[in-house]
Design a protein around this motif. Structure first.
Motif, PDB file in Angstrom:
ATOM      1  N   UNK A 272      66.453  53.260  43.683  1.00 53.43           N
ATOM      2  CA  UNK A 272      65.922  52.784  42.409  1.00 53.43           C
ATOM      3  C   UNK A 272      65.756  53.928  41.397  1.00 53.43           C
ATOM      4  N   UNK A 273      65.205  55.070  41.899  1.00 51.77           N
ATOM      5  CA  UNK A 273      64.862  56.171  40.990  1.00 51.77           C
ATOM      6  C   UNK A 273      64.082  55.629  39.786  1.00 51.77           C
ATOM      7  N   UNK A 274      62.981  54.989  40.093  1.00 51.64           N
ATOM      8  CA  UNK A 274      62.245  54.284  39.050  1.00 51.64           C
ATOM      9  C   UNK A 274      60.742  54.364  39.285  1.00 51.64           C
ATOM     10  N   UNK A 275      60.006  53.818  38.328  1.00 48.79           N
ATOM     11  CA  UNK A 275      58.553  53.694  38.433  1.00 48.79           C
ATOM     12  C   UNK A 275      58.185  52.235  38.207  1.00 48.79           C
ATOM     13  N   UNK A 276      57.436  51.668  39.143  1.00 45.85           N
ATOM     14  CA  UNK A 276      56.916  50.305  38.985  1.00 45.85           C
ATOM     15  C   UNK A 276      55.501  50.378  38.428  1.00 45.85           C
ATOM     16  N   UNK A 277      55.166  49.407  37.581  1.00 38.75           N
ATOM     17  CA  UNK A 277      53.823  49.348  36.999  1.00 38.75           C
ATOM     18  C   UNK A 277      53.131  48.086  37.497  1.00 38.75           C
ATOM     19  N   UNK A 278      52.008  48.272  38.170  1.00 39.29           N
ATOM     20  CA  UNK A 278      51.230  47.154  38.702  1.00 39.29           C
ATOM     21  C   UNK A 278      50.042  46.893  37.787  1.00 39.29           C
ATOM     22  N   UNK A 279      49.887  45.642  37.375  1.00 33.41           N
ATOM     23  CA  UNK A 279      48.679  45.254  36.649  1.00 33.41           C
ATOM     24  C   UNK A 279      47.607  44.958  37.698  1.00 33.41           C
ATOM     25  N   UNK A 280      46.540  45.745  37.688  1.00 33.21           N
ATOM     26  CA  UNK A 280      45.565  45.678  38.779  1.00 33.21           C
ATOM     27  C   UNK A 280      44.719  44.417  38.750  1.00 33.21           C
ATOM     28  N   UNK A 281      44.618  43.754  37.592  1.00 35.51           N
ATOM     29  CA  UNK A 281      43.804  42.535  37.523  1.00 35.51           C
ATOM     30  C   UNK A 281      44.373  41.453  38.435  1.00 35.51           C
ATOM     31  N   UNK A 282      45.706  41.329  38.466  1.00 34.89           N
ATOM     32  CA  UNK A 282      46.318  40.311  39.302  1.00 34.89           C
ATOM     33  C   UNK A 282      47.164  40.871  40.414  1.00 34.89           C
ATOM     34  N   UNK A 283      47.251  42.219  40.479  1.00 35.19           N
ATOM     35  CA  UNK A 283      48.091  42.912  41.464  1.00 35.19           C
ATOM     36  C   UNK A 283      49.523  42.383  41.462  1.00 35.19           C
ATOM     37  N   UNK A 284      50.084  42.366  40.256  1.00 38.75           N
ATOM     38  CA  UNK A 284      51.473  41.969  40.083  1.00 38.75           C
ATOM     39  C   UNK A 284      52.201  43.047  39.294  1.00 38.75           C
ATOM     40  N   UNK A 285      53.483  43.223  39.598  1.00 39.45           N
ATOM     41  CA  UNK A 285      54.302  44.191  38.863  1.00 39.45           C
ATOM     42  C   UNK A 285      54.663  43.583  37.515  1.00 39.45           C
ATOM     43  N   UNK A 286      54.492  44.376  36.459  1.00 37.92           N
ATOM     44  CA  UNK A 286      54.820  43.881  35.122  1.00 37.92           C
ATOM     45  C   UNK A 286      56.071  44.598  34.616  1.00 37.92           C
ATOM     46  N   UNK A 287      56.907  43.865  33.930  1.00 45.09           N
ATOM     47  CA  UNK A 287      58.101  44.445  33.329  1.00 45.09           C
ATOM     48  C   UNK A 287      59.113  44.900  34.362  1.00 45.09           C
ATOM     49  N   UNK A 288      60.213  45.437  33.847  1.00 46.06           N
ATOM     50  CA  UNK A 288      61.251  45.985  34.715  1.00 46.06           C
ATOM     51  C   UNK A 288      60.850  47.372  35.172  1.00 46.06           C
ATOM     52  N   UNK A 289      61.349  47.816  36.335  1.00 50.64           N
ATOM     53  CA  UNK A 289      61.082  49.200  36.756  1.00 50.64           C
ATOM     54  C   UNK A 289      61.572  50.173  35.698  1.00 50.64           C
ATOM     55  N   UNK A 290      60.848  51.268  35.522  1.00 51.96           N
ATOM     56  CA  UNK A 290      61.165  52.260  34.489  1.00 51.96           C
ATOM     57  C   UNK A 290      62.098  53.312  35.091  1.00 51.96           C
ATOM     58  N   UNK A 291      63.325  53.440  34.584  1.00 51.94           N
ATOM     59  CA  UNK A 291      64.226  54.462  35.135  1.00 51.94           C
ATOM     60  C   UNK A 291      63.726  55.867  34.794  1.00 51.94           C
ATOM     61  N   UNK A 292      63.732  56.742  35.804  1.00 54.24           N
ATOM     62  CA  UNK A 292      63.338  58.142  35.580  1.00 54.24           C
ATOM     63  C   UNK A 292      64.415  59.045  36.185  1.00 54.24           C
TER      64      UNK A 292
END
Length: 402
Positions: free
Chosen positions: A139-159
């Motif tokens: 993936x070489x990416x960063x996932x962002x989790x919204x902690x209120x619902x513990x769900x990943x938001x948006x597409x993974x961020x390429x780094x």
């Protein structure tokens, strides 16, 4: 049952019977008493006995720096970060592409969040709303989790190639990502969740990153170069020459006052960097293969996981010496995070698929509590509060490989 005083008759009994008194474990027969004296004696006996029940009913306190709970998590846990409100610990599971969410009040997993492949590190924003997870696989990416619902938001961020570490600035505006395979650091704007600017070149195989409490500098360990690079966050450029440290440095944590950076090295040492001069002032011997490092919120202690030793070393920052015996935890301990109130340390055990919870103070309410207890055997208990990656001067929350 032991008690300071126990009576075998009720007050007011007539005629009065001899009473059995247990005092300091010795059984004695008390003289018979009658009248008002007997009633006073009976009331006193009940009062004292009640006090004894209260005292002897208390749970035994654990010694400081002992494991009070062991929490099963996912496969090959690595990084760990704790929310600013102390409610949850987020653990990356390298082997099954997930993040376990531990509720620290009961030290039980309450959620499992799927992320990208080979997640290594995790950091939580200062407001506690989001967790940033580096996915070091294809993936070489960063996932962002919204902690209120513990769900990943948006597409993974390429780094960059093989992101293995993440730290978030104290104002929450930026996330700094160490890319292990292309010797760079990517900067994510957390408002848009996009990478800004070109990758910042650093040393050979960067492994960890930590940001000073004022947000002015990011310290990056270069594992292959045995150095530390310093990034000026205002310009996102490296300043000065790389700082020589020990062999193959892994993790870095910065004291709450920003004066010192503690770096773990593969040669079983911790280097202490004076951030005013960016020079090493002390080298501290610790356990075998030190990996992660975290500092208590008061800056008094440094906790270092020793991977091949299966222990945690504790450094007194006043003397920069190891204090006490190493704390036994699970097999191959990797990450460590300390709660914002400084009461607990959470340690990921990479080969046990568990997290050990260490009581930093002497209070203990977990299932493993007992006077003088230590080690990590047993199941999860109840206790704990929490913190976040970057709290207590520590923002390294994972390490690449096993």
């Amino acid at each position: 049952m032991s008690a300071w005083l126990m009576t075998g008759s009720r007050s007011g009994d007539s005629p009065a019977r001899p009473k059995v008194v247990v005092s300091r474990g010795i059984v004695r027969r008390a003289p018979a008493r009658t009248g008002p004296t007997a009633r006073r004696w009976g009331r006193a006996a009940v009062t004292v006995f009640g006090l004894c029940v209260l005292v002897t009913g208390l749970a035994p306190a654990a010694q400081a720096d002992t494991v009070i709970a062991t929490v099963p998590v996912g496969s090959f846990p690595q990084g760990v970060a704790i929310t600013p409100d102390g409610a949850h610990a987020y653990v990356t599971n390298y082997g099954d592409a997930s993040v376990s969410v531990i509720e620290t009040a009961g030290n039980t997993v309450t959620d499992t969040v799927p992320v990208g492949t080979i997640p290594v590190a995790v950091a939580i924003t200062p407001n506690g709303d989001y967790a940033y997870v580096t996915n070091s696989g294809v993936d070489n990416s960063v996932s962002v989790i919204e902690t209120a619902g513990n769900t990943v938001i948006g597409a993974p961020i390429p780094v960059g190639d093989t992101p293995v570490a993440v730290a978030i600035t104290p104002n929450g505006d930026y996330a700094y990502i160490a890319n292990n395979s292309d010797n760079s650091v990517s900067v994510i704007d957390t408002a848009t969740n996009t990478v800004i600017g070109a990758p910042i070149p650093v040393g050979d195989t960067p492994f960890a990153v930590a940001i000073t409490p004022n947000g002015d500098y990011a310290y990056v360990t270069n594992n292959g170069g045995s150095t530390v690079s310093v990034i000026d966050t205002a310009t996102n450029t490296v300043i000065g020459a790389p700082i020589p440290v020990g062999i193959n440095p892994f993790a870095v944590a910065i004291t709450p006052n920003g004066d010192r950076a503690y770096v773990t090295n593969l040669d079983n040492t911790v280097s202490v960097i004076d951030t005013a001069t960016n020079t090493v002032t002390t080298t501290i011997p610790v356990g075998n293969t030190p990996s992660a490092v975290a500092i208590t919120p008061d800056g008094a202690r440094v906790y270092v996981t020793n991977r091949t030793g299966g222990t945690v070393s504790v450094i007194d920052t006043a003397t920069n010496t190891v204090i006490g015996d190493p704390i036994p935890v699970g097999t191959n301990p990797y990450g460590v995070a300390i709660t914002p109130n400084g009461d607990r340390a959470y340690v990921t055990n990479n080969l046990d698929n568990t997290v050990s919870v260490i009581s930093i103070g002497s209070d203990c309410t977990g299932s493993l509590c007992s006077s003088g207890s230590s080690g990590s055997s047993g199941s999860s208990g109840s206790s704990g509060s929490s913190g976040s990656s970057g709290s207590s001067g520590s923002s390294w929350t994972g390490s690449f490989g096993s």
